[in-house]
Write an enzyme that holds these catalytic residues in place. Structure first.
Site, PDB file in Angstrom:
ATOM      1  N   GLU A  35      37.011  53.769  20.826  1.00  0.00           N
ATOM      2  CA  GLU A  35      38.314  53.541  21.761  1.00  0.00           C
ATOM      3  C   GLU A  35      38.962  54.973  21.504  1.00  0.00           C
ATOM      4  N   CYS A  44      44.161  46.470  30.003  1.00  0.00           N
ATOM      5  CA  CYS A  44      44.529  45.032  30.241  1.00  0.00           C
ATOM      6  C   CYS A  44      45.685  44.619  29.300  1.00  0.00           C
ATOM      7  N   LYS A  53      52.651  40.641  32.859  1.00  0.00           N
ATOM      8  CA  LYS A  53      53.070  39.296  32.670  1.00  0.00           C
ATOM      9  C   LYS A  53      53.989  38.922  31.552  1.00  0.00           C
ATOM     10  N   GLY A 147      36.451  51.705  32.078  1.00  0.00           N
ATOM     11  CA  GLY A 147      37.633  51.353  32.682  1.00  0.00           C
ATOM     12  C   GLY A 147      38.058  52.054  33.896  1.00  0.00           C
ATOM     13  N   ILE A 187      49.329  45.287  42.193  1.00  0.00           N
ATOM     14  CA  ILE A 187      50.245  45.875  41.301  1.00  0.00           C
ATOM     15  C   ILE A 187      51.841  45.876  42.199  1.00  0.00           C
ATOM     16  N   ASP A 316      35.617  47.804  35.313  1.00  0.00           N
ATOM     17  CA  ASP A 316      36.279  48.462  36.323  1.00  0.00           C
ATOM     18  C   ASP A 316      35.484  49.635  36.553  1.00  0.00           C
ATOM     19  N   LEU A 323      39.073  43.258  37.810  1.00  0.00           N
ATOM     20  CA  LEU A 323      39.668  42.109  37.033  1.00  0.00           C
ATOM     21  C   LEU A 323      39.062  42.008  35.657  1.00  0.00           C
ATOM     22  N   HIS A 325      38.927  39.283  33.751  1.00  0.00           N
ATOM     23  CA  HIS A 325      37.795  38.183  33.442  1.00  0.00           C
ATOM     24  C   HIS A 325      36.516  38.574  33.900  1.00  0.00           C
ATOM     25  N   HIS A 449      49.431  11.567  38.450  1.00  0.00           N
ATOM     26  CA  HIS A 449      50.869  11.855  39.467  1.00  0.00           C
ATOM     27  C   HIS A 449      51.764  11.746  38.319  1.00  0.00           C
TER      28      HIS A 449
HETATM   29  P1  FAD Z   1      39.774  48.966  30.617  1.00  0.00           P
HETATM   30  O1  FAD Z   1      40.739  47.684  30.460  1.00  0.00           O
HETATM   31  O2  FAD Z   1      40.373  50.024  31.449  1.00  0.00           O
HETATM   32  O3  FAD Z   1      39.362  49.497  29.040  1.00  0.00           O
HETATM   33  C1  FAD Z   1      38.734  50.646  29.055  1.00  0.00           C
HETATM   34  C2  FAD Z   1      38.961  51.292  27.532  1.00  0.00           C
HETATM   35  O4  FAD Z   1      38.114  52.388  27.429  1.00  0.00           O
HETATM   36  C3  FAD Z   1      40.401  51.864  27.683  1.00  0.00           C
HETATM   37  O5  FAD Z   1      41.079  51.518  26.288  1.00  0.00           O
HETATM   38  C4  FAD Z   1      40.125  53.443  27.517  1.00  0.00           C
HETATM   39  O6  FAD Z   1      40.851  54.177  26.774  1.00  0.00           O
HETATM   40  C5  FAD Z   1      38.835  53.532  26.683  1.00  0.00           C
HETATM   41  N1  FAD Z   1      37.918  54.883  27.124  1.00  0.00           N
HETATM   42  C6  FAD Z   1      37.546  55.478  28.422  1.00  0.00           C
HETATM   43  N2  FAD Z   1      36.796  56.267  28.219  1.00  0.00           N
HETATM   44  C7  FAD Z   1      36.578  56.435  26.915  1.00  0.00           C
HETATM   45  C8  FAD Z   1      35.687  57.238  25.995  1.00  0.00           C
HETATM   46  N3  FAD Z   1      35.081  58.365  26.791  1.00  0.00           N
HETATM   47  N4  FAD Z   1      35.815  57.222  24.729  1.00  0.00           N
HETATM   48  C9  FAD Z   1      36.511  55.974  24.350  1.00  0.00           C
HETATM   49  N5  FAD Z   1      37.105  55.088  24.788  1.00  0.00           N
HETATM   50  C10 FAD Z   1      37.346  55.503  26.231  1.00  0.00           C
HETATM   51  N6  FAD Z   1      43.345  41.958  35.549  1.00  0.00           N
HETATM   52  C11 FAD Z   1      43.484  40.628  35.575  1.00  0.00           C
HETATM   53  O7  FAD Z   1      42.302  40.212  35.679  1.00  0.00           O
HETATM   54  N7  FAD Z   1      44.503  40.023  35.469  1.00  0.00           N
HETATM   55  C12 FAD Z   1      46.050  40.425  35.418  1.00  0.00           C
HETATM   56  O8  FAD Z   1      46.798  39.872  35.355  1.00  0.00           O
HETATM   57  C13 FAD Z   1      45.885  41.953  35.495  1.00  0.00           C
HETATM   58  N8  FAD Z   1      47.017  42.638  35.584  1.00  0.00           N
HETATM   59  C14 FAD Z   1      47.098  44.015  35.461  1.00  0.00           C
HETATM   60  C15 FAD Z   1      48.250  44.578  35.654  1.00  0.00           C
HETATM   61  C16 FAD Z   1      48.153  46.134  35.591  1.00  0.00           C
HETATM   62  C17 FAD Z   1      49.563  46.913  35.811  1.00  0.00           C
HETATM   63  C18 FAD Z   1      47.064  46.687  35.659  1.00  0.00           C
HETATM   64  C19 FAD Z   1      46.952  48.260  35.912  1.00  0.00           C
HETATM   65  C20 FAD Z   1      45.973  46.129  35.625  1.00  0.00           C
HETATM   66  C21 FAD Z   1      45.759  44.556  35.701  1.00  0.00           C
HETATM   67  N9  FAD Z   1      44.569  43.962  35.676  1.00  0.00           N
HETATM   68  C22 FAD Z   1      44.513  42.650  35.660  1.00  0.00           C
HETATM   69  C23 FAD Z   1      43.273  44.716  35.819  1.00  0.00           C
HETATM   70  C24 FAD Z   1      42.614  44.758  34.237  1.00  0.00           C
HETATM   71  O9  FAD Z   1      43.428  45.428  33.435  1.00  0.00           O
HETATM   72  C25 FAD Z   1      41.327  45.550  34.439  1.00  0.00           C
HETATM   73  O10 FAD Z   1      40.293  44.927  35.509  1.00  0.00           O
HETATM   74  C26 FAD Z   1      40.588  45.362  33.150  1.00  0.00           C
HETATM   75  O11 FAD Z   1      41.399  45.925  32.054  1.00  0.00           O
HETATM   76  C27 FAD Z   1      39.248  46.305  33.158  1.00  0.00           C
HETATM   77  O12 FAD Z   1      38.562  46.299  31.923  1.00  0.00           O
HETATM   78  P2  FAD Z   1      37.672  47.085  31.275  1.00  0.00           P
HETATM   79  O13 FAD Z   1      37.343  46.763  29.980  1.00  0.00           O
HETATM   80  O14 FAD Z   1      36.643  47.447  32.340  1.00  0.00           O
HETATM   81  O15 FAD Z   1      38.361  48.671  31.026  1.00  0.00           O
HETATM   82  P1  NAD Z   2      44.898  47.265  45.255  1.00  0.00           P
HETATM   83  O1  NAD Z   2      43.880  47.607  45.797  1.00  0.00           O
HETATM   84  O2  NAD Z   2      45.357  45.705  45.055  1.00  0.00           O
HETATM   85  O3  NAD Z   2      46.226  47.522  46.623  1.00  0.00           O
HETATM   86  C1  NAD Z   2      46.412  48.814  46.918  1.00  0.00           C
HETATM   87  C2  NAD Z   2      47.394  48.796  48.220  1.00  0.00           C
HETATM   88  O4  NAD Z   2      47.729  50.035  48.587  1.00  0.00           O
HETATM   89  C3  NAD Z   2      46.410  48.117  49.419  1.00  0.00           C
HETATM   90  O5  NAD Z   2      47.069  47.081  49.968  1.00  0.00           O
HETATM   91  C4  NAD Z   2      46.190  49.254  50.259  1.00  0.00           C
HETATM   92  O6  NAD Z   2      46.012  49.030  51.745  1.00  0.00           O
HETATM   93  C5  NAD Z   2      47.355  50.222  49.979  1.00  0.00           C
HETATM   94  N1  NAD Z   2      47.233  51.499  50.230  1.00  0.00           N
HETATM   95  C6  NAD Z   2      46.131  52.419  50.241  1.00  0.00           C
HETATM   96  N2  NAD Z   2      46.578  53.711  50.596  1.00  0.00           N
HETATM   97  C7  NAD Z   2      47.578  53.439  51.325  1.00  0.00           C
HETATM   98  C8  NAD Z   2      48.549  54.392  51.889  1.00  0.00           C
HETATM   99  N3  NAD Z   2      48.159  55.822  52.090  1.00  0.00           N
HETATM  100  N4  NAD Z   2      49.668  54.190  52.415  1.00  0.00           N
HETATM  101  C9  NAD Z   2      50.198  53.043  52.055  1.00  0.00           C
HETATM  102  N5  NAD Z   2      49.260  51.912  51.488  1.00  0.00           N
HETATM  103  C10 NAD Z   2      48.044  52.264  51.013  1.00  0.00           C
HETATM  104  O7  NAD Z   2      45.533  47.923  44.117  1.00  0.00           O
HETATM  105  P2  NAD Z   2      46.730  48.049  42.880  1.00  0.00           P
HETATM  106  O8  NAD Z   2      47.434  47.143  43.350  1.00  0.00           O
HETATM  107  O9  NAD Z   2      46.937  49.401  42.625  1.00  0.00           O
HETATM  108  O10 NAD Z   2      45.836  47.309  41.719  1.00  0.00           O
HETATM  109  C11 NAD Z   2      44.781  48.279  41.208  1.00  0.00           C
HETATM  110  C12 NAD Z   2      43.748  47.032  40.620  1.00  0.00           C
HETATM  111  O11 NAD Z   2      44.431  46.487  39.516  1.00  0.00           O
HETATM  112  C13 NAD Z   2      43.405  46.273  41.784  1.00  0.00           C
HETATM  113  O12 NAD Z   2      42.023  46.216  41.753  1.00  0.00           O
HETATM  114  C14 NAD Z   2      43.674  44.931  40.974  1.00  0.00           C
HETATM  115  O13 NAD Z   2      42.842  43.958  41.104  1.00  0.00           O
HETATM  116  C15 NAD Z   2      44.006  45.148  39.605  1.00  0.00           C
HETATM  117  N6  NAD Z   2      45.124  44.250  39.172  1.00  0.00           N
HETATM  118  C16 NAD Z   2      44.939  42.869  38.911  1.00  0.00           C
HETATM  119  C17 NAD Z   2      46.076  42.313  38.936  1.00  0.00           C
HETATM  120  C18 NAD Z   2      45.900  40.724  38.772  1.00  0.00           C
HETATM  121  O14 NAD Z   2      44.878  40.172  38.480  1.00  0.00           O
HETATM  122  N7  NAD Z   2      47.027  39.866  38.673  1.00  0.00           N
HETATM  123  C19 NAD Z   2      47.256  42.698  38.534  1.00  0.00           C
HETATM  124  C20 NAD Z   2      47.399  44.065  38.857  1.00  0.00           C
HETATM  125  C21 NAD Z   2      46.318  45.097  38.979  1.00  0.00           C
END
Ligand code: FAD
Ligand code: NAD
Length: 471
Positions: A35, A44, A53, A147, A187, A316, A323, A325, A449
């Site tokens: 990492e 996440c 959250k 990610g 987001i 990702d 996501l 999960h 209920h």
């Molecule tokens: P990541 O969680 O992005 O982890 C990748 C890791 O790899 C990072 O720590 C990074 O530093 C490390 N890394 C990258 N390159 C290297 C390298 N070369 N060497 C060593 N380490 C490296 N998803 C949900 O399901 N529910 C939610 O409520 C939700 N809320 C979100 C809210 C926000 C604001 C954001 C931005 C995202 C949210 N997501 C949510 C999406 C979720 O965070 C991602 O889908 C998830 O974290 C992806 O997991 P991952 O393991 O693929 O990558």
């Molecule tokens: P998103 O794909 O959910 O939404 C991006 C939005 O931007 C879309 O509605 C799109 O139509 C709009 N958009 C794109 N280009 C545009 C432009 N030029 N002008 C105006 N609107 C434009 O992406 P996000 O909200 O950035 O989230 C990123 C990822 O993180 C998502 O894949 C999401 O699944 C994940 N995430 C998940 C959760 C959760 O599970 N609760 C929470 C936060 C983030």
């Protein structure tokens, strides 16, 4: 330079990587995880799911104290927001959660390497540490779980001050007077809820004609109604394609093209870029093993193996929903596949949840997808305004459960909820889809209920045979 030999090396410690590492270790593989950041848990745990959250919950408490407590007969005076304390609590939650992953790594005897990992060849990974030193790992197999990072738009730079991503938004200790949110996706609406509830003026600019356009149409439309009602200074501009931004003193000016092709401008104190995320493969050395990305993502086969044997990729950084999960399921999948098992992921049964109030959740097919595919379907719809439980908790102003089943077989095809505790209730839809239940199966299960889940039963009765009881 020391030498380390492993069965599996995982690059990245998000919910994909750390879960994959644990499952590999459980299955008897000698496992390393790399990492680049100081804390484990990835996007996440550090800057995504968990901190967002935490702030959604804090801001919801404030909103309720302001708007619903008096109706419950609870009087509060001198209510005010202490944003630095809110952010401190969020940081504490993150620290506790990420240190839990340290514990899990030790418990499972997984070696953690802190530094940036990159391929020298398919069996040798270099770890470049912050202090400038390097280490090499020899490994039989590799799981890439690196990610994603926030994406931007052409011509707009995320300067982290006036134009920010979710990462900076989660660290704001001064409330912006006016926040423009580019993108009304997940987001966008979650962060708009946090800052709108705390008192910021919110302007969402969205390219599509509704909020959260990836989900069933009815959900985004209902969510917009709630946000309009509940956030004091909220507006959303649909069919607006953002094209540029510029900083003007303390203000940021955002330019968009509306659906008439006209250029319109919006001015605010800060602009949140929420137009999606890009897979992160920077300096990973993929070129050293001959992997080429497709639209930024690492291509994988049905076993989540890349074009290079024994090099897998999850989360990702590959295709599919971004996501947590989904990433974790793929981590387990790859570990079990490596161990010779025959795991399976039903991508259609992976739910999506948005943690606004009310929560929004969906699984399976949307009505729009079924229409486009020409699949005959029936719909059952039950509003929370008819739920006794929702009335008792004052959660009955908005929302519904929508269940879609096949017109001929009644097989459950989709469940879409906007309402209280939708995030938890959607599991009934997940189980239904996994077991290929009919809407009638759900309709005949006894639901306690009074619960919100009775609305799921009612919607299922509607889909089955138009026999809703309480409407
Ligand atoms: P990541 O969680 O992005 O982890 C990748 C890791 O790899 C990072 O720590 C990074 O530093 C490390 N890394 C990258 N390159 C290297 C390298 N070369 N060497 C060593 N380490 C490296 N998803 C949900 O399901 N529910 C939610 O409520 C939700 N809320 C979100 C809210 C926000 C604001 C954001 C931005 C995202 C949210 N997501 C949510 C999406 C979720 O965070 C991602 O889908 C998830 O974290 C992806 O997991 P991952 O393991 O693929 O990558
Ligand atoms: P998103 O794909 O959910 O939404 C991006 C939005 O931007 C879309 O509605 C799109 O139509 C709009 N958009 C794109 N280009 C545009 C432009 N030029 N002008 C105006 N609107 C434009 O992406 P996000 O909200 O950035 O989230 C990123 C990822 O993180 C998502 O894949 C999401 O699944 C994940 N995430 C998940 C959760 C959760 O599970 N609760 C929470 C936060 C983030």
């Amino acid at each position: 330079m020391s030498s380390n030999k492993y069965d599996v090396t995982v690059i990245g410690s998000g919910p994909g990587g750390y879960v994959a590492a644990i499952r590999c270790a459980q299955l008897g593989m000698k496992t390393a995880i790399i990492e680049r950041y100081a804390t484990l848990g990835g996007t996440c745990l550090n800057v995504g799911c968990i901190p967002s959250k935490a702030l959604l919950d804090s801001s919801e408490h404030y909103h309720n104290a302001q708007h619903t407590f008096s109706e419950h007969g609870i009087k509060i005076s001198n209510l005010e927001v202490d944003l630095p304390q809110m952010i401190k609590r969020k940081r504490d939650v993150v620290t506790q959660t990420t240190s839990g992953i340290d514990f899990l790594m030790k418990k499972n005897k997984i070696d953690v390497f802190q530094g940036h990992g990159s391929f020298i060849d398919k069996n040798t990974i270099k770890v470049a540490k912050d202090d400038g030193s390097e280490e090499q790992i020899s490994t039989e197999k590799v799981i890439i779980a690196t990610g994603s990072k926030p994406a931007s738009l052409p011509g707009i730079e995320i300067d982290k001050k006036k134009v920010i991503s979710s990462t900076e938004a989660l660290e704001l200790t001064t409330l912006p007077g006016h926040m423009i949110v580019i993108g009304g996706g997940v987001i966008g609406v979650e962060m708009a809820s946090v800052f709108g509830r705390l008192g910021s003026q919110i302007t969402i600019l969205e390219y599509a004609d509704k909020l959260i356009p990836g989900m069933d149409d009815a959900l985004g439309k209902e969510l917009n109604k709630v946000l309009k009602k509940d956030l004091p200074n909220y507006s959303a501009h649909f069919n607006h394609k953002v094209t540029g931004s510029k900083i003007d003193g303390e203000k940021v000016i955002v330019t968009a093209e509306n659906n008439k092709g006209e250029e319109v401008t919006f001015t605010a104190d800060v602009c949140l870029m929420a137009v999606g995320r890009r897979p992160y493969t920077d300096n990973l050395g993929l070129e050293n093993i001959g992997i080429e990305t497709e639209r930024g993502r690492i291509p994988v086969n049905d076993h989540l193996e890349t074009s290079v044997p024994d090099v897998y990729a999850i989360g990702d950084v590959i295709k599919g929903a971004m996501l947590a999960h989904k990433a974790s399921e793929e981590g387990v999948f790859v570990a079990e596949h490596m161990a010779g098992q025959h795991p399976h992921i039903n991508y259609r049964a992976i739910p999506g949840v948005v943690y606004t109030w009310p929560e929004v959740a969906g699984v399976g097919y949307t009505e729009e997808e079924l229409k486009a595919d020409g699949v005959p379907y029936k719909v059952g719809n039950f509003p929370f305004k008819a739920s006794g439980r929702a009335r008792a908790s004052m959660d009955n102003r908005f929302g519904f459960v929508k269940i879609i089943s096949h017109k001929e077989t009644d097989e459950l095809l989709g469940m879409h909820i906007i309402g209280p505790r939708a995030a938890d209730m959607i599991m009934e839809g997940v189980i239904g889809l996994e077991f290929r239940a009919s809407a009638e199966d759900i309709a005949i299960f006894s639901h306690p209920h009074p619960t919100f889940s009775e609305s799921v039963k009612e919607a299922a009765m509607g889909a089955t045979a138009n026999r809703i009881i309480h409407l």
